[in-house]
Design an enzyme around this catalytic site. Structure first.
Site, PDB file in Angstrom:
ATOM      1  N   SER A 124       0.834  -1.209   0.000  1.00 10.87           N
ATOM      2  CA  SER A 124       0.000   0.000   0.000  1.00 10.87           C
ATOM      3  C   SER A 124       0.861   1.248   0.000  1.00 10.87           C
ATOM      4  O   SER A 124       1.952   1.272   0.591  1.00 10.87           O
ATOM      5  CB  SER A 124      -0.862  -0.017   1.264  1.00 10.87           C
ATOM      6  OG  SER A 124      -1.498   1.226   1.430  1.00 10.87           O
ATOM      7  N   TYR A 148      -1.388  -0.343  10.581  1.00  7.86           N
ATOM      8  CA  TYR A 148      -1.678  -1.004   9.304  1.00  7.86           C
ATOM      9  C   TYR A 148      -0.499  -0.845   8.341  1.00  7.86           C
ATOM     10  O   TYR A 148       0.009  -1.809   7.773  1.00  7.86           O
ATOM     11  CB  TYR A 148      -2.961  -0.421   8.699  1.00  7.86           C
ATOM     12  CG  TYR A 148      -3.159  -0.763   7.238  1.00  7.86           C
ATOM     13  CD1 TYR A 148      -3.391  -2.081   6.846  1.00  7.86           C
ATOM     14  CD2 TYR A 148      -3.124   0.229   6.249  1.00  7.86           C
ATOM     15  CE1 TYR A 148      -3.565  -2.398   5.508  1.00  7.86           C
ATOM     16  CE2 TYR A 148      -3.315  -0.080   4.912  1.00  7.86           C
ATOM     17  CZ  TYR A 148      -3.530  -1.394   4.548  1.00  7.86           C
ATOM     18  OH  TYR A 148      -3.693  -1.705   3.227  1.00  7.86           O
ATOM     19  N   LYS A 152       2.317  -3.599   6.586  1.00  9.14           N
ATOM     20  CA  LYS A 152       2.597  -3.737   5.145  1.00  9.14           C
ATOM     21  C   LYS A 152       4.103  -3.589   4.884  1.00  9.14           C
ATOM     22  O   LYS A 152       4.694  -4.351   4.114  1.00  9.14           O
ATOM     23  CB  LYS A 152       1.827  -2.680   4.346  1.00  9.14           C
ATOM     24  CG  LYS A 152       0.328  -2.930   4.295  1.00  9.14           C
ATOM     25  CD  LYS A 152       0.009  -4.128   3.428  1.00  9.14           C
ATOM     26  CE  LYS A 152      -1.455  -4.486   3.438  1.00  9.14           C
ATOM     27  NZ  LYS A 152      -1.753  -5.750   2.783  1.00  9.14           N
TER      28      LYS A 152
HETATM   29  P1  NAD Z   1     -11.078  -6.661   1.149  1.00 12.85           P
HETATM   30  O1  NAD Z   1     -11.295  -6.622   2.625  1.00 12.85           O
HETATM   31  O2  NAD Z   1     -12.229  -6.393   0.253  1.00 12.85           O
HETATM   32  O3  NAD Z   1     -10.450  -8.067   0.736  1.00 12.85           O
HETATM   33  C1  NAD Z   1      -9.635  -8.814   1.603  1.00 12.85           C
HETATM   34  C2  NAD Z   1     -10.102 -10.253   1.547  1.00 12.85           C
HETATM   35  O4  NAD Z   1      -9.305 -11.024   2.459  1.00 12.85           O
HETATM   36  C3  NAD Z   1     -11.558 -10.430   1.982  1.00 12.85           C
HETATM   37  O5  NAD Z   1     -12.212 -11.275   1.073  1.00 12.85           O
HETATM   38  C4  NAD Z   1     -11.452 -11.062   3.363  1.00 12.85           C
HETATM   39  O6  NAD Z   1     -12.560 -11.905   3.657  1.00 12.85           O
HETATM   40  C5  NAD Z   1     -10.146 -11.845   3.228  1.00 12.85           C
HETATM   41  N1  NAD Z   1      -9.479 -12.087   4.511  1.00 12.85           N
HETATM   42  C6  NAD Z   1      -9.259 -11.199   5.500  1.00 12.85           C
HETATM   43  N2  NAD Z   1      -8.596 -11.794   6.501  1.00 12.85           N
HETATM   44  C7  NAD Z   1      -8.389 -13.085   6.131  1.00 12.85           C
HETATM   45  C8  NAD Z   1      -7.766 -14.202   6.737  1.00 12.85           C
HETATM   46  N3  NAD Z   1      -7.214 -14.117   7.945  1.00 12.85           N
HETATM   47  N4  NAD Z   1      -7.740 -15.362   6.072  1.00 12.85           N
HETATM   48  C9  NAD Z   1      -8.304 -15.481   4.842  1.00 12.85           C
HETATM   49  N5  NAD Z   1      -8.913 -14.456   4.220  1.00 12.85           N
HETATM   50  C10 NAD Z   1      -8.956 -13.282   4.857  1.00 12.85           C
HETATM   51  O7  NAD Z   1      -9.871  -5.664   0.835  1.00 12.85           O
HETATM   52  P2  NAD Z   1      -9.339  -5.126  -0.559  1.00 12.85           P
HETATM   53  O8  NAD Z   1      -9.691  -3.688  -0.643  1.00 12.85           O
HETATM   54  O9  NAD Z   1      -9.728  -6.039  -1.658  1.00 12.85           O
HETATM   55  O10 NAD Z   1      -7.775  -5.200  -0.281  1.00 12.85           O
HETATM   56  C11 NAD Z   1      -7.001  -6.314  -0.679  1.00 12.85           C
HETATM   57  C12 NAD Z   1      -5.575  -6.113  -0.220  1.00 12.85           C
HETATM   58  O11 NAD Z   1      -5.083  -4.890  -0.759  1.00 12.85           O
HETATM   59  C13 NAD Z   1      -5.403  -5.999   1.295  1.00 12.85           C
HETATM   60  O12 NAD Z   1      -4.225  -6.671   1.664  1.00 12.85           O
HETATM   61  C14 NAD Z   1      -5.265  -4.515   1.529  1.00 12.85           C
HETATM   62  O13 NAD Z   1      -4.506  -4.220   2.677  1.00 12.85           O
HETATM   63  C15 NAD Z   1      -4.546  -4.072   0.262  1.00 12.85           C
HETATM   64  N6  NAD Z   1      -4.791  -2.661  -0.081  1.00 12.85           N
HETATM   65  C16 NAD Z   1      -6.074  -2.206  -0.209  1.00 12.85           C
HETATM   66  C17 NAD Z   1      -6.303  -0.872  -0.490  1.00 12.85           C
HETATM   67  C18 NAD Z   1      -7.715  -0.325  -0.596  1.00 12.85           C
HETATM   68  O14 NAD Z   1      -7.883   0.892  -0.475  1.00 12.85           O
HETATM   69  N7  NAD Z   1      -8.733  -1.128  -0.850  1.00 12.85           N
HETATM   70  C19 NAD Z   1      -5.214   0.001  -0.681  1.00 12.85           C
HETATM   71  C20 NAD Z   1      -3.924  -0.499  -0.563  1.00 12.85           C
HETATM   72  C21 NAD Z   1      -3.726  -1.843  -0.271  1.00 12.85           C
END
Ligand code: NAD
Ligand code: UDP
Length: 337
Positions: A124, A148, A152
């Site tokens: 991120s 958070y 990362k």
């Molecule tokens: P999201 O919460 O929609 O998706 C994450 C998925 O991981 C979900 O389906 C959740 O059920 C699953 N999950 C969570 N904990 C788990 C565990 N312990 N075991 C198995 N599954 C688990 O989030 P997203 O927006 O799709 O983000 C995906 C990744 O990208 C994350 O790692 C997040 O930190 C990173 N990210 C997101 C953003 C954003 O703004 N959306 C920005 C930068 C980085």
């Protein structure tokens, strides 16, 4: 064609990436606990692509669950699973270290045991904290200012250590800027539980009439209109960035990449409000309130390295982000529920 494991593949970014990867001819296994997503997202991905997904329901921290997922004969892993709410990470730091760091360690151990050494990791732009300058190149200091972001940065470091420890690892840490929008079909999109923390889902819930008004956090930032500036990236552009990264990794010997995935364009909160009003034809009333603690004035990617190394850059602008986000919101006012 490769066989790919997507951890967290049912989530917002994972489900959109699943569509792009299946349409590129790859076969998918998803490991998800569904703690922040719905199995319905994967059913809709299958309906969009006409191809099935092997689903393992389980927790990333459970070695047996990860082993079961990898037993499908996986060539590479795209690791989305994790927790992502900055405010919650301040309140529950140990939960964040456990899911994000321990979960990643369990995954890496299982991958090494299974002989799978190719991984794309969801990092991120949060790792840059309050940046000294924008646009932000990958060489900028890593100085996360919340738990958070620190998880990362720690996983990125763990990946670099593992890749340096033995030959054969191919890893890419992708530093996402602000993913927004939805698949243009309106069938899949972002489905936050409870009150959204992020600007885009909040704005779209105001436009659809679920919330009375937006609170704009700060109007005295050193930006053109005083509101915060971010680099919003359409989730389909982000999904295509994963495809490009995977293809580069699968085509190389040892490889370690750390790349920004962003558009290089910054937009203020008020500009997003105006663009969303235009796309939806609905008013988005707002109130100017105090700054949110921990926010930066402006974060914008320098996307040059991803363009050079992946041949990838964004193709969709703020208008498409609002149009597709609105199509999803209108067709699914209660998300997947
Ligand atoms: P999201 O919460 O929609 O998706 C994450 C998925 O991981 C979900 O389906 C959740 O059920 C699953 N999950 C969570 N904990 C788990 C565990 N312990 N075991 C198995 N599954 C688990 O989030 P997203 O927006 O799709 O983000 C995906 C990744 O990208 C994350 O790692 C997040 O930190 C990173 N990210 C997101 C953003 C954003 O703004 N959306 C920005 C930068 C980085
Ligand atoms: N923001 C806002 N009101 C909200 C949510 C966010 O004014 O209800 C602002 C926030 O201060 C920032 C921008 O919108 O300037 C993007 O915030 P978001 O939480 O979506 O992303 P991040 O701050 O993590 O980059």
């Amino acid at each position: 064609m490769a066989r790919l494991l997507l951890t967290g593949g049912a989530g917002f970014i994972g489900s959109h990436t699943a569509v792009v990867l299946q349409q590129a001819g790859h076969q998918l296994v998803v490991l998800d606990s569904f703690s922040n997503s719905s199995p319905e997202a994967l059913r809709r991905v299958e309906a969009l692509t006409g191809q099935s997904i092997d689903v393992v329901t389980g927790d990333l921290r459970d070695p047996n669950a990860v082993e079961r997922a990898l037993a499908h004969g996986v060539d590479a892993v795209v690791h989305f699973a994790g927790l992502k709410a900055v405010g919650e990470s301040v309140e529950k730091p140990l939960l964040y270290w456990d899911v994000n760091l321990t979960g990643s360690r369990v995954l890496l151990e299982a991958m090494a045991a299974a002989g799978c050494r190719t991984l794309v990791f969801s990092s991120s732009a949060t790792v840059y904290g309050i940046p000294d300058h924008v646009p932000i190149p990958e060489a900028a200091p890593v100085q996360p200012n919340n738990p958070y972001g620190r998880t990362k940065a720690a996983v990125e470091q763990m990946l670099a250590d593992v890749a340096a420890s033995e030959p054969g690892w191919r890893v890419a840490s992708l530093r996402y800027f602000n993913p927004v929008g939805a698949h243009p079909s309106g069938q899949i999109g972002e489905d936050p539980l409870g009150i959204p923390n992020n600007l885009f889902p909040f704005v779209s819930q105001v436009a659809v009439g679920q919330r009375p008004h937006l609170k704009v956090f700060g109007s005295d930032w050193p930006t053109p209109d005083g509101t915060g500036v971010r680099d919003y990236i359409h989730v389909m552009d982000l999904a295509e960035g994963h495809r490009a990264a995977l293809e580069v990794l699968l085509d190389s010997a040892d490889q370690q990449l750390t790349l920004n995935l962003g558009s290089g364009q910054g937009h203020s909160v008020l500009k997003v409000v105006q663009a969303f009003e235009k796309a939806s034809g609905r008013p988005v009333p707002y109130e100017l309130v105090a700054r949110r603690p921990g926010d930066a004035a402006s974060t914008v990617a320098d996307p040059a390295l991803a363009k050079e190394l992946l041949g990838w850059s964004t193709r969709r602008g703020l208008e498409e982000c609002c149009r597709d986000g609105w199509a999803w919101q209108q067709a699914n006012p209660s998300g997947y529920r």
